[in-house]
Design an enzyme around this catalytic site. Sequence first.
Site, PDB file in Angstrom:
ATOM      1  N   GLY A 300     -12.622  -2.537   2.859  1.00 39.28           N
ATOM      2  CA  GLY A 300     -13.342  -1.298   2.594  1.00 39.28           C
ATOM      3  C   GLY A 300     -13.532  -1.034   1.118  1.00 39.28           C
ATOM      4  N   LYS A 301     -13.324  -2.060   0.293  1.00 43.13           N
ATOM      5  CA  LYS A 301     -13.487  -1.879  -1.151  1.00 43.13           C
ATOM      6  C   LYS A 301     -14.945  -1.960  -1.581  1.00 43.13           C
ATOM      7  CE  LYS A 301      -8.917  -3.857  -2.197  1.00 43.13           C
ATOM      8  NZ  LYS A 301      -8.193  -4.964  -2.858  1.00 43.13           N
TER       9      LYS A 301
END
Length: 383
Positions: A300-301
Amino acid sequence: MSKSQGKKIAPIPMSSNLGVVELIDTYFTAYNSARLREACQLLSRDVFIPGVTVGVSLSGAMTPAGFGVSALAPLIRNGFIDWMISTGANLYHDMHYGLGFELFAGSPFLDDVKLRQEGTIRIYDIIFGYDVLLETDAFIRKILQAEPFQKRMGTAEFHYLLGKYVREVEKQLGVENSCLLATAYECGVPIYTSSPGDSSIGMNVAALALEGSQLVLDPAIDVNETAAIAYAAREGEGKSAAVIIGGGSPKNFLLQTQPQIHEVLGLEERGHDYFIQFTDARPDTGGLSGATPSEAVSWGKIDPDELPNTIVCYTDSTIALPLVTAYTLNQCPPRPLKRLYDQRPALLETLQRDYLAAKANPVVSAGGTEEVATYPCGTPIRK
């Protein structure tokens, strides 16, 4: 072959008056030269424009080679860097230039035993006197005893104060070109260190603690402030860019802002919009320094919809950074300074307000009648 799969390579002999933009656009045709060209074009076209908040991570011995003064400071003054994560070592060696000390280009093949006997320090092919370290340490120890440092603080505030004192010394000495710390101070660019104890600056902070200093560098402050900056970057039509010079801990500290927002705080899940990295680390060893943008999507970066806006150039950062700086300064008009350092309290207040509101209000289903199970932070549990 379909022409849509690529662009024809049409070699043209180089001329004697070739500029940096023409060099990169025309002659960086393949392999990592092409990735460097793509990075320069993406930065100038989509990243260094209004509406994008640009975070830069810095690792590797870049400032001893002078790149803090020559490349990063101009990018800051032109509004292209809004906040930074750096190793403490880069900031420590950056101070040598602000304090008027001399570093020299040498050779990587010198006799290190002889250098030690002569009181000379070597960083590969950079050499300088051992007294440069001692004088820099003495300066740090002296100013850290001042009243503004006698409290718990994050590293952005700490480096802002350091930069303020270094800038005063630069003025007294008549230093022509400000170092990175002094430039960031003047431009309101917050600089964080992910491992504040891992440098000579942190060593001097620790030594003063033995003398009763009240200075404490609190990493929790940094984690929340950086998450608040990344969270605010998306206001309106805003976007967030991660520009990574090297890898290591600063890279992770820059990228972890997004998991902090959605995984830990239970707020929006999106990821950074742009990911541009210059590294010599391989991805197959499993280390963070070589981890690819697509791998970062799984954490989710990075926004999965923005993978076309991610570039990894496998090259020495000391080659990439001056070329990128020269290219973008030539191609991009300056942006107004965001002065995010001054906005930290307000940004943190917004993050805290939204986090506490998310915890207090359980998530409900689309029909509005059934509550969805969440983790303690408020993030929905995926079945």
